[in-house]
Write a protein that holds these residues in place. Structure first.
Motif, PDB file in Angstrom:
ATOM      1  N   SER A 113      14.719 -15.292 -55.040  1.00 17.56           N
ATOM      2  CA  SER A 113      14.113 -16.623 -54.993  1.00 17.56           C
ATOM      3  C   SER A 113      14.716 -17.552 -56.049  1.00 17.56           C
ATOM      4  CB  SER A 113      12.598 -16.517 -55.180  1.00 17.56           C
ATOM      5  OG  SER A 113      12.307 -15.834 -56.386  1.00 17.56           O
ATOM      6  N   PRO A 114      16.025 -17.806 -55.971  1.00 17.52           N
ATOM      7  CA  PRO A 114      16.649 -18.676 -56.972  1.00 17.52           C
ATOM      8  C   PRO A 114      16.113 -20.112 -56.945  1.00 17.52           C
ATOM      9  CG  PRO A 114      18.183 -18.238 -55.202  1.00 17.52           C
ATOM     10  CD  PRO A 114      16.976 -17.346 -54.980  1.00 17.52           C
ATOM     11  N   GLU A 115      15.550 -20.522 -55.818  1.00 17.45           N
ATOM     12  CA  GLU A 115      15.020 -21.881 -55.712  1.00 17.45           C
ATOM     13  C   GLU A 115      13.823 -22.109 -56.634  1.00 17.45           C
ATOM     14  OE1 GLU A 115      12.737 -19.380 -52.855  1.00 17.45           O
ATOM     15  OE2 GLU A 115      14.849 -19.577 -53.328  1.00 17.45           O
ATOM     16  N   LEU A 116      13.228 -21.033 -57.140  1.00 15.92           N
ATOM     17  CA  LEU A 116      12.093 -21.166 -58.055  1.00 15.92           C
ATOM     18  C   LEU A 116      12.519 -21.323 -59.512  1.00 15.92           C
ATOM     19  CD1 LEU A 116       9.679 -18.453 -56.581  1.00 15.92           C
ATOM     20  CD2 LEU A 116       9.672 -20.919 -56.182  1.00 15.92           C
ATOM     21  N   ASN A 117      13.809 -21.185 -59.777  1.00 11.86           N
ATOM     22  CA  ASN A 117      14.290 -21.266 -61.145  1.00 11.86           C
ATOM     23  C   ASN A 117      14.965 -22.624 -61.384  1.00 11.86           C
ATOM     24  OD1 ASN A 117      15.484 -20.915 -63.664  1.00 11.86           O
ATOM     25  ND2 ASN A 117      15.905 -18.759 -63.276  1.00 11.86           N
ATOM     26  N   PRO A 118      14.403 -23.460 -62.265  1.00 12.89           N
ATOM     27  CA  PRO A 118      14.978 -24.797 -62.491  1.00 12.89           C
ATOM     28  C   PRO A 118      16.302 -24.789 -63.248  1.00 12.89           C
ATOM     29  CG  PRO A 118      13.149 -24.412 -63.985  1.00 12.89           C
ATOM     30  CD  PRO A 118      13.189 -23.240 -63.045  1.00 12.89           C
ATOM     31  N   VAL A 119      16.790 -23.629 -63.687  1.00 10.29           N
ATOM     32  CA  VAL A 119      18.098 -23.567 -64.340  1.00 10.29           C
ATOM     33  C   VAL A 119      19.208 -23.643 -63.284  1.00 10.29           C
ATOM     34  CG1 VAL A 119      19.588 -22.215 -65.874  1.00 10.29           C
ATOM     35  CG2 VAL A 119      17.129 -22.234 -66.248  1.00 10.29           C
ATOM     36  N   GLU A 120      18.934 -23.186 -62.070  1.00 10.34           N
ATOM     37  CA  GLU A 120      19.940 -23.159 -61.005  1.00 10.34           C
ATOM     38  C   GLU A 120      20.610 -24.521 -60.755  1.00 10.34           C
ATOM     39  OE1 GLU A 120      21.267 -20.590 -59.459  1.00 10.34           O
ATOM     40  OE2 GLU A 120      19.884 -19.021 -60.104  1.00 10.34           O
ATOM     41  N   PRO A 121      19.855 -25.636 -60.671  1.00  2.82           N
ATOM     42  CA  PRO A 121      20.522 -26.930 -60.469  1.00  2.82           C
ATOM     43  C   PRO A 121      21.492 -27.298 -61.605  1.00  2.82           C
ATOM     44  CG  PRO A 121      18.177 -27.129 -60.029  1.00  2.82           C
ATOM     45  CD  PRO A 121      18.394 -25.767 -60.602  1.00  2.82           C
ATOM     46  N   HIS A 122      21.224 -26.787 -62.813  1.00  2.00           N
ATOM     47  CA  HIS A 122      22.127 -27.041 -63.931  1.00  2.00           C
ATOM     48  C   HIS A 122      23.489 -26.387 -63.681  1.00  2.00           C
ATOM     49  CE1 HIS A 122      18.422 -28.282 -65.886  1.00  2.00           C
ATOM     50  NE2 HIS A 122      19.181 -28.904 -66.778  1.00  2.00           N
ATOM     51  N   TRP A 123      23.464 -25.158 -63.148  1.00  7.18           N
ATOM     52  CA  TRP A 123      24.742 -24.478 -62.856  1.00  7.18           C
ATOM     53  C   TRP A 123      25.528 -25.277 -61.825  1.00  7.18           C
ATOM     54  CZ3 TRP A 123      24.513 -22.364 -67.000  1.00  7.18           C
ATOM     55  CH2 TRP A 123      23.679 -21.337 -67.388  1.00  7.18           C
ATOM     56  N   LYS A 124      24.827 -25.810 -60.828  1.00  2.54           N
ATOM     57  CA  LYS A 124      25.495 -26.598 -59.795  1.00  2.54           C
ATOM     58  C   LYS A 124      26.144 -27.845 -60.405  1.00  2.54           C
ATOM     59  CE  LYS A 124      24.710 -28.660 -55.297  1.00  2.54           C
ATOM     60  NZ  LYS A 124      23.765 -28.945 -54.227  1.00  2.54           N
ATOM     61  N   ALA A 125      25.431 -28.495 -61.331  1.00  2.00           N
ATOM     62  CA  ALA A 125      25.968 -29.696 -61.985  1.00  2.00           C
ATOM     63  C   ALA A 125      27.176 -29.350 -62.860  1.00  2.00           C
ATOM     64  CB  ALA A 125      24.882 -30.368 -62.824  1.00  2.00           C
ATOM     65  N   VAL A 126      27.116 -28.220 -63.568  1.00  2.00           N
ATOM     66  CA  VAL A 126      28.234 -27.802 -64.417  1.00  2.00           C
ATOM     67  C   VAL A 126      29.453 -27.488 -63.549  1.00  2.00           C
ATOM     68  CG1 VAL A 126      29.053 -26.002 -65.996  1.00  2.00           C
ATOM     69  CG2 VAL A 126      26.800 -27.012 -66.329  1.00  2.00           C
ATOM     70  N   ARG A 127      29.237 -26.758 -62.446  1.00  2.00           N
ATOM     71  CA  ARG A 127      30.352 -26.445 -61.537  1.00  2.00           C
ATOM     72  C   ARG A 127      30.979 -27.723 -60.985  1.00  2.00           C
ATOM     73  NH1 ARG A 127      30.301 -21.206 -61.337  1.00  2.00           N
ATOM     74  NH2 ARG A 127      28.386 -20.050 -61.124  1.00  2.00           N
ATOM     75  N   SER A 128      30.151 -28.698 -60.701  1.00  2.00           N
ATOM     76  CA  SER A 128      30.654 -29.977 -60.196  1.00  2.00           C
ATOM     77  C   SER A 128      31.513 -30.667 -61.255  1.00  2.00           C
ATOM     78  CB  SER A 128      29.475 -30.860 -59.794  1.00  2.00           C
ATOM     79  OG  SER A 128      29.923 -32.027 -59.191  1.00  2.00           O
ATOM     80  N   ASN A 129      31.112 -30.573 -62.525  1.00  2.00           N
ATOM     81  CA  ASN A 129      31.899 -31.163 -63.623  1.00  2.00           C
ATOM     82  C   ASN A 129      33.227 -30.445 -63.821  1.00  2.00           C
ATOM     83  OD1 ASN A 129      30.011 -33.121 -64.208  1.00  2.00           O
ATOM     84  ND2 ASN A 129      29.037 -31.944 -65.830  1.00  2.00           N
ATOM     85  N   LEU A 130      33.306 -29.178 -63.454  1.00  2.00           N
ATOM     86  CA  LEU A 130      34.531 -28.398 -63.639  1.00  2.00           C
ATOM     87  C   LEU A 130      35.400 -28.352 -62.377  1.00  2.00           C
ATOM     88  CD1 LEU A 130      33.056 -25.326 -65.564  1.00  2.00           C
ATOM     89  CD2 LEU A 130      34.238 -27.304 -66.522  1.00  2.00           C
ATOM     90  N   ALA A 131      34.924 -28.985 -61.310  1.00  2.00           N
ATOM     91  CA  ALA A 131      35.614 -28.900 -60.016  1.00  2.00           C
ATOM     92  C   ALA A 131      36.966 -29.598 -60.022  1.00  2.00           C
ATOM     93  CB  ALA A 131      34.734 -29.504 -58.925  1.00  2.00           C
ATOM     94  N   ASN A 132      37.840 -29.129 -59.142  1.00  2.00           N
ATOM     95  CA  ASN A 132      39.155 -29.716 -58.892  1.00  2.00           C
ATOM     96  C   ASN A 132      40.055 -29.731 -60.131  1.00  2.00           C
ATOM     97  OD1 ASN A 132      38.321 -30.155 -56.269  1.00  2.00           O
ATOM     98  ND2 ASN A 132      37.666 -32.230 -56.684  1.00  2.00           N
TER      99      ASN A 132
END
Length: 164
Positions: A113-132
């Motif tokens: 149930s990763p959707e219950l953990n509010p840290v998960e969106p932070h990882w998505k934002a960090v990955r977006s900052n490191l993309a390309n």
């Protein structure tokens, strides 16, 4: 209540988006390295909801305990909300959490149930900052990762996570 999660960032490029000429064959350079950096992240709504993070070489019971000790120094007493990862449920981690039961109360999220953990969106934002981006080596990845972790600010809906 403090939510904790871990993520692994690899030196391999994260390809998110790009513009290419019509009919061209896009390519992505790689450096064939298996370098990676592991990150522990914690979110405490009482401390303004800023992500507390620590980079590590590996994710295991030892590094989980070290990160929890860091949180104890920074936050004091708290409820530690975590998933059921092996390093959270190992004998070593369970023994440590039992020793510090007076200031850290463990609470496990339901499995898968990763959707219950509010840290998960932070990882998505960090990955977006490191993309390309192509990182030449792990030290370049570490520097960029630290900068991305320090710069990520998300407006997390506390009500959603605390009442779900």
């Amino acid at each position: 209540m403090t939510f904790i999660d871990e993520s692994i960032f690899r030196i391999e490029p994260i390809v998110k988006h790009g513009w290419f000429l019509k009919g061209s064959k896009p390519s992505c350079p790689v450096n064939w390295s298996r370098g990676k950096e592991c990150v522990f992240g914690a979110l405490n709504f009482e401390n303004g909801g800023k992500l507390i993070s620590k980079q590590a070489k590996k994710i295991n019971s030892k590094t989980f305990i070290e990160f929890t000790q860091l949180l104890m120094r920074d936050i004091g007493s708290f409820i530690l909300v975590m998933d059921n990862a092996p390093w959270h449920t190992s004998r070593k981690a369970a023994g440590f959490l039992e020793e510090v039961r007076d200031c850290v109360e463990p609470l496990h999220l339901p499995p898968y149930s990763p959707e219950l953990n509010p840290v998960e969106p932070h990882w998505k934002a960090v990955r977006s900052n490191l993309a390309n981006r192509l990182f030449e080596n792990t030290s370049e990845l570490k520097k960029s990762l630290k900068k991305a972790l320090d710069g990520v600010q998300l407006d997390i809906n506390k009500q959603r996570y605390l009442t779900s």
